[in-house]
Scaffold this active site. Sequence first.
Site, PDB file in Angstrom:
ATOM      1  N   CYS A   1     -25.401  -6.571  16.543  1.00  0.00           N
ATOM      2  CA  CYS A   1     -26.565  -5.841  17.066  1.00  0.00           C
ATOM      3  C   CYS A   1     -27.881  -6.297  16.451  1.00  0.00           C
ATOM      4  O   CYS A   1     -28.953  -5.900  16.911  1.00  0.00           O
ATOM      5  CB  CYS A   1     -26.383  -4.331  16.874  1.00  0.00           C
ATOM      6  SG  CYS A   1     -26.502  -3.767  15.144  1.00  0.00           S
TER       7      CYS A   1
ATOM      8  N   SER B   1     -34.099 -30.674  -5.848  1.00  0.00           N
ATOM      9  CA  SER B   1     -33.704 -32.070  -5.712  1.00  0.00           C
ATOM     10  C   SER B   1     -33.951 -32.569  -4.297  1.00  0.00           C
ATOM     11  O   SER B   1     -33.822 -33.768  -4.043  1.00  0.00           O
ATOM     12  CB  SER B   1     -32.220 -32.243  -6.059  1.00  0.00           C
ATOM     13  OG  SER B   1     -31.412 -31.520  -5.135  1.00  0.00           O
TER      14      SER B   1
ATOM     15  N   HIS C   1     -34.673 -19.724   3.445  1.00  0.00           N
ATOM     16  CA  HIS C   1     -33.244 -19.483   3.660  1.00  0.00           C
ATOM     17  C   HIS C   1     -32.869 -18.007   3.616  1.00  0.00           C
ATOM     18  O   HIS C   1     -31.703 -17.664   3.465  1.00  0.00           O
ATOM     19  CB  HIS C   1     -32.427 -20.270   2.620  1.00  0.00           C
ATOM     20  CG  HIS C   1     -32.603 -21.752   2.731  1.00  0.00           C
ATOM     21  ND1 HIS C   1     -32.557 -22.606   1.658  1.00  0.00           N
ATOM     22  CD2 HIS C   1     -32.848 -22.532   3.824  1.00  0.00           C
ATOM     23  CE1 HIS C   1     -32.764 -23.850   2.068  1.00  0.00           C
ATOM     24  NE2 HIS C   1     -32.940 -23.822   3.374  1.00  0.00           N
TER      25      HIS C   1
ATOM     26  N   LEU D   1     -39.606 -26.131 -16.197  1.00  0.00           N
ATOM     27  CA  LEU D   1     -40.582 -25.580 -15.264  1.00  0.00           C
ATOM     28  C   LEU D   1     -41.374 -24.411 -15.824  1.00  0.00           C
ATOM     29  O   LEU D   1     -42.591 -24.318 -15.624  1.00  0.00           O
ATOM     30  CB  LEU D   1     -39.871 -25.165 -13.975  1.00  0.00           C
ATOM     31  CG  LEU D   1     -39.576 -26.345 -13.050  1.00  0.00           C
ATOM     32  CD1 LEU D   1     -38.401 -26.042 -12.143  1.00  0.00           C
ATOM     33  CD2 LEU D   1     -40.799 -26.676 -12.224  1.00  0.00           C
TER      34      LEU D   1
ATOM     35  N   GLN E   1     -36.913 -22.158  -1.139  1.00  0.00           N
ATOM     36  CA  GLN E   1     -35.560 -22.342  -0.634  1.00  0.00           C
ATOM     37  C   GLN E   1     -34.595 -21.351  -1.271  1.00  0.00           C
ATOM     38  O   GLN E   1     -33.432 -21.302  -0.906  1.00  0.00           O
ATOM     39  CB  GLN E   1     -35.099 -23.777  -0.931  1.00  0.00           C
ATOM     40  CG  GLN E   1     -35.973 -24.842  -0.293  1.00  0.00           C
ATOM     41  CD  GLN E   1     -35.616 -26.233  -0.788  1.00  0.00           C
ATOM     42  OE1 GLN E   1     -34.747 -26.910  -0.222  1.00  0.00           O
ATOM     43  NE2 GLN E   1     -36.281 -26.672  -1.848  1.00  0.00           N
ATOM     44  N   ASN E   2     -35.084 -20.574  -2.233  1.00  0.00           N
ATOM     45  CA  ASN E   2     -34.232 -19.646  -2.966  1.00  0.00           C
ATOM     46  C   ASN E   2     -34.032 -18.346  -2.195  1.00  0.00           C
ATOM     47  O   ASN E   2     -34.898 -17.921  -1.432  1.00  0.00           O
ATOM     48  CB  ASN E   2     -34.838 -19.356  -4.339  1.00  0.00           C
ATOM     49  CG  ASN E   2     -34.982 -20.612  -5.171  1.00  0.00           C
ATOM     50  OD1 ASN E   2     -34.312 -21.606  -4.929  1.00  0.00           O
ATOM     51  ND2 ASN E   2     -35.871 -20.585  -6.155  1.00  0.00           N
ATOM     52  N   VAL E   3     -32.908 -17.700  -2.461  1.00  0.00           N
ATOM     53  CA  VAL E   3     -32.575 -16.446  -1.777  1.00  0.00           C
ATOM     54  C   VAL E   3     -32.530 -15.280  -2.752  1.00  0.00           C
ATOM     55  O   VAL E   3     -32.007 -14.220  -2.431  1.00  0.00           O
ATOM     56  CB  VAL E   3     -31.216 -16.581  -1.033  1.00  0.00           C
ATOM     57  CG1 VAL E   3     -31.317 -17.608   0.081  1.00  0.00           C
ATOM     58  CG2 VAL E   3     -30.083 -16.946  -1.996  1.00  0.00           C
ATOM     59  N   ASP E   4     -33.119 -15.465  -3.943  1.00  0.00           N
ATOM     60  CA  ASP E   4     -33.013 -14.462  -5.003  1.00  0.00           C
ATOM     61  C   ASP E   4     -34.153 -13.448  -5.026  1.00  0.00           C
ATOM     62  O   ASP E   4     -34.117 -12.486  -5.797  1.00  0.00           O
ATOM     63  CB  ASP E   4     -32.911 -15.141  -6.375  1.00  0.00           C
ATOM     64  CG  ASP E   4     -33.999 -16.194  -6.610  1.00  0.00           C
ATOM     65  OD1 ASP E   4     -35.160 -15.956  -6.201  1.00  0.00           O
ATOM     66  OD2 ASP E   4     -33.696 -17.252  -7.197  1.00  0.00           O
TER      67      ASP E   4
ATOM     68  N   GLY F   1     -38.676 -27.608  -8.851  1.00  0.00           N
ATOM     69  CA  GLY F   1     -37.283 -27.259  -9.087  1.00  0.00           C
ATOM     70  C   GLY F   1     -36.360 -27.487  -7.917  1.00  0.00           C
ATOM     71  O   GLY F   1     -35.438 -26.700  -7.696  1.00  0.00           O
TER      72      GLY F   1
END
Length: 313
Positions: free
Chosen positions: A158, A254, A147, A296, A129-132, A252
């Site tokens: 475009c 919730s 995500h 973790l 789910q992380n965008v890093d 990690g």
Amino acid sequence: MSSGDHEHRVGPAGVVGTVAGGNAAEGHGALPSLDRLAGLLVAGGVAVLSGAGLSTESGIPDYRGPTGSLRRHTPMTYQDFLAAEGNRRRYWARSHLGWRTIVGARPNAGHHAVQRLRRAGLVSGVITQNVDGLHRAAGTTDAVELHGSLDRVVCLDCGRTTPRERLDQRLHALNRAFPAQVRALAETVPANPDGDADLPAELAQSFRIAPCEVCGGVLKPDVVFFGENVPVPRVQHCYDLVDDARALLVLGSSLSVLSGLRFARRAARTGKPVAIVNQGPTRADDLAAVRADLPLGAALATLADRLGAPVAP
């Protein structure tokens, strides 16, 4: 709860997960949870679903943990981003600062352990789910970024996708007169998981934003904002990974939003064991066969060692 205190939770199947504070992954109280997690992983075929809690040890705050940014920060929604140029100016000004934290972050022991388990054939797939981009940076190049990723920018007109680094160069060129106090804040203002930073509104008013270099359209980070839907094919791919797996391991997260929770529910509904390692309660605790509240990085590294997962050369 002090670092030496432990309590135990009994899951729906009567499985005890250790809830611990401090660096408990090496303590005796953590052993029952680690034993059960190792037992789940040893047969392979485990899909991983990771959340912001996996990246906190890399210096990126989470949203809902004890020091989560939702306690002080309201993320930009998709609707707000589209509604007005002023909102987009505010987002890009804050993101121009917060990007320094994201681009400077490095994978931690947890990311590397997931990749070790993947390479050993024990983890069948990774959904984050992380965008890093830290799973990719650790070598898990096939991780599904549910995500999206902050290192890409997409034109809403475009559809062209370009590297975030290129946009950062353009924003820097357009905003050379950005106030000195704003530049100083780049070192002191904490970034948020969505890549922006808390910035006084008045300091963003003069920020100049860059249009698409091809069509002049509106640029947006290639991430799913709050209030925006994850593309259907990507969701289906994640369902397929869960359906093809023997078990689901949540790391990690919730699971406070349906975007991630639905995969835990899918696994449980189809009779697959769900294991959760997260510091703090989750919305899927009642579904978990194994539940561990452990740091973790240390816990996952210990698991990888115990299962003989090779370290990258």
